[in-house]
Design a protein around this motif. Structure first.
Motif, PDB file in Angstrom:
ATOM      1  N   TRP A 112       1.068  -5.648   8.077  1.00 48.89           N
ATOM      2  CA  TRP A 112      -0.497  -6.266   7.516  1.00 48.89           C
ATOM      3  C   TRP A 112      -0.547  -7.745   7.888  1.00 48.89           C
ATOM      4  O   TRP A 112      -1.316  -8.361   7.961  1.00 48.89           O
ATOM      5  N   THR A 151      -6.356  -2.766   9.002  1.00 47.05           N
ATOM      6  CA  THR A 151      -5.672  -3.562   8.065  1.00 47.05           C
ATOM      7  C   THR A 151      -5.584  -3.202   6.842  1.00 47.05           C
ATOM      8  O   THR A 151      -4.491  -3.412   5.936  1.00 47.05           O
ATOM      9  N   ARG A 191      -3.332 -10.589   8.633  1.00 41.92           N
ATOM     10  CA  ARG A 191      -4.065 -11.245   7.445  1.00 41.92           C
ATOM     11  C   ARG A 191      -3.983 -12.524   7.781  1.00 41.92           C
ATOM     12  O   ARG A 191      -5.026 -13.301   7.533  1.00 41.92           O
ATOM     13  N   ARG A 201       0.700  -1.111  -0.102  1.00 43.92           N
ATOM     14  CA  ARG A 201       0.021  -0.069   0.106  1.00 43.92           C
ATOM     15  C   ARG A 201       0.922   1.110  -0.100  1.00 43.92           C
ATOM     16  O   ARG A 201       2.051   1.239   0.505  1.00 43.92           O
ATOM     17  N   CYS A 213     -10.379  -9.360  -0.897  1.00 42.03           N
ATOM     18  CA  CYS A 213     -11.122  -9.146   0.373  1.00 42.03           C
ATOM     19  C   CYS A 213     -11.125 -10.850   0.674  1.00 42.03           C
ATOM     20  O   CYS A 213     -11.338 -11.629   0.193  1.00 42.03           O
TER      21      CYS A 213
HETATM   22  C1  HEM Z   1     -20.074  -6.496  -1.150  1.00 43.80           C
HETATM   23  C2  HEM Z   1     -19.351  -6.839  -0.089  1.00 43.80           C
HETATM   24  C3  HEM Z   1     -17.682  -6.444  -0.073  1.00 43.80           C
HETATM   25  C4  HEM Z   1     -16.946  -5.866  -0.992  1.00 43.80           C
HETATM   26  C5  HEM Z   1     -17.280  -5.133  -2.205  1.00 43.80           C
HETATM   27  C6  HEM Z   1     -15.541  -5.729  -0.516  1.00 43.80           C
HETATM   28  C7  HEM Z   1     -14.536  -5.279  -1.279  1.00 43.80           C
HETATM   29  C8  HEM Z   1     -13.164  -5.253  -0.526  1.00 43.80           C
HETATM   30  C9  HEM Z   1     -12.118  -4.847  -1.300  1.00 43.80           C
HETATM   31  C10 HEM Z   1     -12.112  -4.022  -2.448  1.00 43.80           C
HETATM   32  C11 HEM Z   1     -10.985  -4.977  -0.547  1.00 43.80           C
HETATM   33  C12 HEM Z   1      -9.601  -4.515  -0.690  1.00 43.80           C
HETATM   34  C13 HEM Z   1      -8.881  -5.768  -1.716  1.00 43.80           C
HETATM   35  C14 HEM Z   1      -7.823  -5.165  -2.465  1.00 43.80           C
HETATM   36  O1  HEM Z   1      -7.051  -4.131  -1.885  1.00 43.80           O
HETATM   37  O2  HEM Z   1      -7.339  -5.477  -3.558  1.00 43.80           O
HETATM   38  C15 HEM Z   1     -11.577  -5.615   0.671  1.00 43.80           C
HETATM   39  C16 HEM Z   1     -10.865  -6.073   1.915  1.00 43.80           C
HETATM   40  C17 HEM Z   1     -11.193  -6.312   3.101  1.00 43.80           C
HETATM   41  N1  HEM Z   1     -12.534  -7.046   3.165  1.00 43.80           N
HETATM   42 FE1  HEM Z   1     -14.238  -6.792   2.003  1.00 43.80          FE
HETATM   43  N2  HEM Z   1     -15.482  -6.488   0.556  1.00 43.80           N
HETATM   44  C18 HEM Z   1     -16.730  -6.953   1.080  1.00 43.80           C
HETATM   45  C19 HEM Z   1     -17.379  -7.617   1.837  1.00 43.80           C
HETATM   46  C20 HEM Z   1     -16.720  -8.107   3.262  1.00 43.80           C
HETATM   47  C21 HEM Z   1     -17.074  -8.862   4.298  1.00 43.80           C
HETATM   48  C22 HEM Z   1     -18.383  -9.465   4.430  1.00 43.80           C
HETATM   49  C23 HEM Z   1     -16.139  -8.953   4.909  1.00 43.80           C
HETATM   50  C24 HEM Z   1     -15.950  -9.432   6.437  1.00 43.80           C
HETATM   51  C25 HEM Z   1     -16.716 -10.386   7.035  1.00 43.80           C
HETATM   52  C26 HEM Z   1     -14.911  -8.114   4.601  1.00 43.80           C
HETATM   53  C27 HEM Z   1     -13.853  -7.882   5.342  1.00 43.80           C
HETATM   54  C28 HEM Z   1     -12.431  -7.525   4.740  1.00 43.80           C
HETATM   55  C29 HEM Z   1     -11.254  -7.075   5.346  1.00 43.80           C
HETATM   56  C30 HEM Z   1     -11.019  -7.415   6.682  1.00 43.80           C
HETATM   57  C31 HEM Z   1     -10.416  -6.496   4.205  1.00 43.80           C
HETATM   58  C32 HEM Z   1      -9.054  -6.225   4.537  1.00 43.80           C
HETATM   59  C33 HEM Z   1      -8.210  -7.333   4.238  1.00 43.80           C
HETATM   60  C34 HEM Z   1      -6.625  -7.133   4.273  1.00 43.80           C
HETATM   61  O3  HEM Z   1      -6.359  -6.175   4.937  1.00 43.80           O
HETATM   62  O4  HEM Z   1      -5.906  -7.984   3.888  1.00 43.80           O
HETATM   63  N3  HEM Z   1     -15.339  -7.547   3.424  1.00 43.80           N
HETATM   64  N4  HEM Z   1     -12.857  -5.881   0.590  1.00 43.80           N
END
Ligand code: HEM
Length: 491
Positions: A109, A101, A113, A85, A416
């Motif tokens: 991170w 995170t 993770r 990032r 995600c």
């Molecule tokens: C329509 C629903 C959702 C969308 C559109 C979405 C989208 C995203 C995106 C775009 C990222 C970043 C990915 C990247 O940088 O390439 C992300 C990360 C993340 N998402 Fe989702 N998400 C959704 C639902 C959820 C749900 C249901 C959870 C948990 C129960 C969640 C937990 C997380 C977490 C914790 C991260 C950070 C991961 C990391 O730091 O490694 N998300 N999400």
């Protein structure tokens, strides 16, 4: 942090003409300020420059990735050098105390993770399915009691599931706390790429009195911390006095040897609550977008109902369950189409390149090239009549693979962690509501105006239970799960 070789001359894809020094910063921020529809059109229009387009954003270059092919090549196949990032002193530092995170640099991170994989791996996600079925029965019950609050229930439903998955308990927060939590999530998202200090990091070295506007972000960060403590402290007390039920947070996060991130309390708090925050807001926006699609394209709503009734029958004897997901492929296609049609995340947080990259005649220098997955770019490229809501375009045998052709969840090592949970909870809500309720417009609406940020009804909708038999079906299912789900929280 810059890990790559520096000083090499960039050769970047074309993009819109910008201003000296500021580049495309003002036009991009202006488009974003115009709301999701205006921003979406702006991003989709970058397709005219090709599969990649460059936006010069102050001292940084955003390389917009507009096609399935280049995202696979750059973010997935080269994830080793594209998972960092950028340095974001406001969004990541001031607003998030360097602890969210989503924006953390790799060294800070990686441990979080790994911890999240324990929570959201394939086996655990199956266990959560039962809770999701219970919570969705309460969602239907709430719809019955006061259908005019459908948009409030959508958020309660998605928070209740994430809350239970992360903390192991049913949601017990009053509406005002939920409002604060939602506002906090929205503000955090706005802070990403929302401040001049993140585009010109040198500004952070100015004397304090010259750092105009910084106080705004500092106050925001303080308030976020207060909101998080308000949610965290009562949970921690139940852990201390031995009344907290088993959960990933209690048993894994707070009980690591050596302790997670040195056992610092704030570390565990930010990680646990960031998952709830990330997991609830995006999913609720997709549910609201589905309601919009139902009133704007009623035939697709009817097709969802038919797809559900083909499996559960037309006599209102049972609700759909997660076991039905593989047979109800049209519902899965609806979910994919919603993510294409109205992506809740218009630009995926930037992935910083950490080694110089030569790709198809371009030269991207490390440390200054930010690779940006553009869901609007991909979702408007090569689709016939892209403004129409048409789930049939996804009926290709891969409907249930949510990541196939959809980049809304990001990609590579940062992808995600919650997409399977999302798929399950959207499936249950959509299939069950379509089976039991009629959804009609209750006034004028504009299909581009989802108004995700308002506290009142975002657009006028009338929800009516289909028949007495459907009402009884909901009551029966609600009674069956009454002891186990967040019933009181749905009031
Ligand atoms: C329509 C629903 C959702 C969308 C559109 C979405 C989208 C995203 C995106 C775009 C990222 C970043 C990915 C990247 O940088 O390439 C992300 C990360 C993340 N998402 Fe989702 N998400 C959704 C639902 C959820 C749900 C249901 C959870 C948990 C129960 C969640 C937990 C997380 C977490 C914790 C991260 C950070 C991961 C990391 O730091 O490694 N998300 N999400």
């Amino acid at each position: 942090m810059v890990l790559g070789r520096r000083g090499t001359r960039a050769k970047l894809p074309p993009g819109p003409r910008g201003l000296p020094v500021l580049g495309n910063l003002l036009q991009t921020l202006k488009a974003r300020k115009g709301g999701p529809a205006a921003f979406g059109f702006y991003l989709a229009d970058l397709n005219r420059f090709g599969e990649m387009a460059t936006l010069h954003m102050g001292s940084k270059n955003w390389v917009m990735l507009n096609s399935d092919r280049v995202i696979k090549e750059i973010i997935v196949n080269r994830s080793k050098i594209t998972n960092e990032r950028p340095f974001q002193p406001i969004a990541s530092g001031v607003v998030s105390r360097w602890k969210r995170t989503l924006l953390r640099p790799v060294p800070q991170w990686i441990e979080g993770r790994r911890a999240m994989h324990h929570l959201l791996n394939g086996t655990s996600v199956k266990t959560y399915g039962e809770w999701q079925e219970q919570e969705s029965a309460h969602l239907l019950g709430a719809y019955l009691e006061d259908p005019s609050k459908w948009y409030i229930y959508h958020y309660r439903y998605t928070v209740a599931i994430a809350f239970r998955v992360v903390l192991g308990v049913t949601l017990d927060r009053p509406t005002s706390d939920l409002e604060d939590f939602r506002r906090m999530t929205t503000e955090f998202v706005i802070s990403i790429g929302g401040s001049a200090y993140d585009y010109f990091p040198a500004l952070n070295k100015l004397p304090r009195w010259m750092q105009f506007g910084r106080k705004f972000w500092e106050d925001m960060g303080e308030w976020h911390y207060k909101v998080l403590r308000k949610w965290w402290v009562p949970f921690k007390e139940t852990v201390s006095n031995g009344t907290a039920p088993p959960s990933w947070t209690r048993d894994f996060l707070m009980n690591q040897t050596p302790p997670f991130m040195g056992g610092v309390d704030d570390e565990a708090m930010y990680l646990a609550l960031s998952i709830i925050s990330a997991g609830s807001d995006n999913t609720r926006m997709v549910l609201n977008a589905w309601v919009m699609s139902a009133i704007a394209f009623p035939k697709t709503f009817q097709k969802v109902r038919e797809a559900v009734e083909k499996v559960v029958g037309t006599d209102a004897t049972r609700l759909p369950y997660l076991m039905d997901l593989p047979q109800m492929t049209y519902v899965s296609a609806v979910i994919k189409e919603l993510l294409r049609w109205r992506p809740p995340v218009p630009v995926v947080p930037q992935h910083l390149l950490t080694e110089d990259l030569d790709f198809e005649g371009y030269h991207f220098p490390a440390g200054e090239s930010l690779m940006v997955i553009s869901p609007y770019g991909v979702g408007r490229r090569g689709f016939k009549d892209p403004e129409a809501f048409d789930p049939d375009r996804w009926m290709n045998g891969k409907e249930t693979n949510l990541l196939d052709g959809i980049w809304e969840f990001g990609g590579g090592r940062r992808v995600c962690v919650g997409y399977v949970i999302t798929q399950q909870e959207l499936f249950l809500a959509i299939a069950r509501i379509a089976l039991c309720f009629d959804v009609e417009p209750a006034g004028l609406f504009d299909m581009y105006e989802l108004r995700h940020d308002v506290r009142t009804e975002p657009f006028p909708v009338k929800m009516t239970v289909r028949s007495e038999k459907h009402r009884e079906l909901i009551e029966r299912e609600k009674g069956r799960v009454a002891e186990t789900a967040s019933e009181s929280a749905l009031k």
